[in-house]
Design a protein around this motif. Structure first.
Motif, short mmCIF file in Angstrom:
data_model
loop_
_atom_site.label_atom_id
_atom_site.label_comp_id
_atom_site.label_asym_id
_atom_site.label_seq_id
_atom_site.Cartn_x
_atom_site.Cartn_y
_atom_site.Cartn_z
N PRO A 175 5.89 -0.85 1.10
CA PRO A 175 5.52 -2.24 0.81
C PRO A 175 6.71 -3.18 1.01
O PRO A 175 7.55 -3.34 0.13
N LEU A 176 6.80 -3.78 2.19
CA LEU A 176 7.85 -4.75 2.45
C LEU A 176 7.48 -6.09 1.81
O LEU A 176 6.33 -6.52 1.88
N LYS A 177 8.44 -6.73 1.22
CA LYS A 177 8.18 -8.04 0.61
C LYS A 177 7.74 -9.05 1.65
O LYS A 177 6.88 -9.89 1.40
N SER A 178 8.30 -8.96 2.84
CA SER A 178 8.03 -9.95 3.89
C SER A 178 6.69 -9.76 4.58
O SER A 178 6.13 -10.71 5.11
N GLU A 179 6.17 -8.52 4.55
CA GLU A 179 4.98 -8.23 5.36
C GLU A 179 3.85 -7.55 4.60
O GLU A 179 2.77 -7.39 5.14
N GLY A 180 4.09 -7.10 3.39
CA GLY A 180 3.11 -6.26 2.71
C GLY A 180 3.28 -4.82 3.13
O GLY A 180 4.29 -4.44 3.73
N SER A 218 16.68 -4.03 1.72
CA SER A 218 16.41 -5.08 0.73
C SER A 218 14.93 -5.44 0.70
O SER A 218 14.33 -5.61 -0.37
N ASP A 219 14.33 -5.56 1.89
CA ASP A 219 12.92 -5.92 1.99
C ASP A 219 12.04 -4.85 1.33
O ASP A 219 11.10 -5.16 0.59
#
Length: 339
Positions: free
Chosen positions: A322-327, A40-41
């Motif tokens: 590219p994780l939404k939580s971490e970039g 999901s991330d």
């Protein structure tokens, strides 16, 4: 007029690839929550790169129950004059399959015009899916016996040659027994009914009918694929208890209504993309060879009825997700991409 352009097609494949790659890191480790969280991330982070004003219509749940990709969430970069789209997602259809190293797990997304995806108010639906030859010929309200008899006659085969896919659940005991009595073959699956419904429309899968009670979001995503393949899905809402049944009736829902493919996806222009996480009938799962990860994806566009399989080789020395939580993070060590 549709705002969906073919330029977005490959971008959607990149979304499911990213989710599949991140989920594959936890293959067989028994942690369903981590599989879903990572997929999901990654999906959410990759969607932010796409030139669109997207709204999640089919997602992980309502905002207060799902930390990511909730219903109503805005995705895309939302730049001015970018297309306004409805989005349906399932970061991993079959989180348990990934967690325990079992077949048929996929990452799925569909995009179409704003207002074209029907929101279904129940978690479960009773579903019947078939390929092009049987589309429009069967009736979800008919008996199992009648549908199998009609299917065999149309396909010009003996009933014993029909293959029916059913989720292996206690709630399907009567359906399974009825299919056995009629004499058709049964393929039981533990999870992953999006792939199962789509498989009915693919000749190389050698399955004819999918039937049973499964997730309503999965029905809509399967409908998005079947629009391109010429197949059909029929569903009826399936309340889990009397409370849900009464609530639906009070809200004006007709529990006898049959929703068909065009009711679930109202636009003639929808793009569907899926990437395999574990090997299955629809797609091969993520494979690793030294510093290379290999993914297999399927992408379809209903407007042109085009179906493509895409095999991608990802060099893990350079791969960032590219994780939404971490970039952006490096795939191998999880450090920031610019570290």
């Amino acid at each position: 007029m549709s705002q969906l352009s073919k330029e977005i097609t490959l971008e959607l494949v990149r979304v499911t690839e990213a989710a599949a790659l991140m989920a594959s890191k936890y293959l067989g480790r028994g942690d369903k929550e981590m599989v879903d969280k990572l997929a999901s991330d990654a999906m959410r982070g990759m969607l932010d790169y796409i030139d669109m004003q997207g709204v999640v219509i089919i997602g992980e749940g309502e905002k207060d129950k799902a930390p990511m990709l909730y219903i109503g969430e805005q995705v895309g970069n939302w730049e001015p004059n970018t297309p306004e789209l409805d989005i349906a997602v399932d970061p991993i259809d079959g989180t348990r399959l990934v967690a325990y190293g079992l077949p048929n797990a996929i990452s799925v997304i569909a995009a179409t015009d704003r207002g074209a995806i029907e929101y279904l108010p129940t978690f479960y639906s009773y579903k019947l899916a078939v390929g092009p030859e049987l589309a429009g010929k069967l009736d979800i309200n008919a008996s199992i016996r009648e549908n199998l008899r009609v299917a065999a006659a149309i396909l010009n085969i003996d009933i014993s040659e029909l293959t029916v896919v059913i989720l292996n659940r206690d709630r399907h005991r009567e359906i399974i027994e009825e299919v056995r009595k009629v004499g058709a073959r049964i393929k039981l699956i533990s999870d992953g009914d999006i792939a199962a419904a789509i498989a009915t429309a693919l000749p190389e899968s050698y399955v004819d009918i999918y039937i049973g009670i499964g997730g309503s979001p999965e029905a809509t995503l399967a409908a998005a694929a079947l629009k391109s393949l010429g197949g059909e899905i029929q569903i009826k809402l399936w309340p889990i208890d009397e409370k849900e049944r009464n609530d639906l009736i009070e809200k004006g829902y007709d529990l006898e209504k049959v929703y068909k493919t065009d009711d679930l996806i109202k636009s003639d222009n929808v793009i569907f993309a899926a990437t395999g996480v574990t090997d299955g009938d629809l797609l091969r799962g993520v494979k690793y060879s030294k510093n290379i990860a290999i993914t297999e994806s399927l992408v379809m566009r209903s407007k042109t009825k085009t179906l493509r399989k895409i095999i991608s080789h990802h060099n893990l020395k350079y791969k960032t997700i590219p994780l939404k939580s971490e970039g952006e993070v490096r795939f191998i060590n999880g450090k920031k991409g610019n570290d």
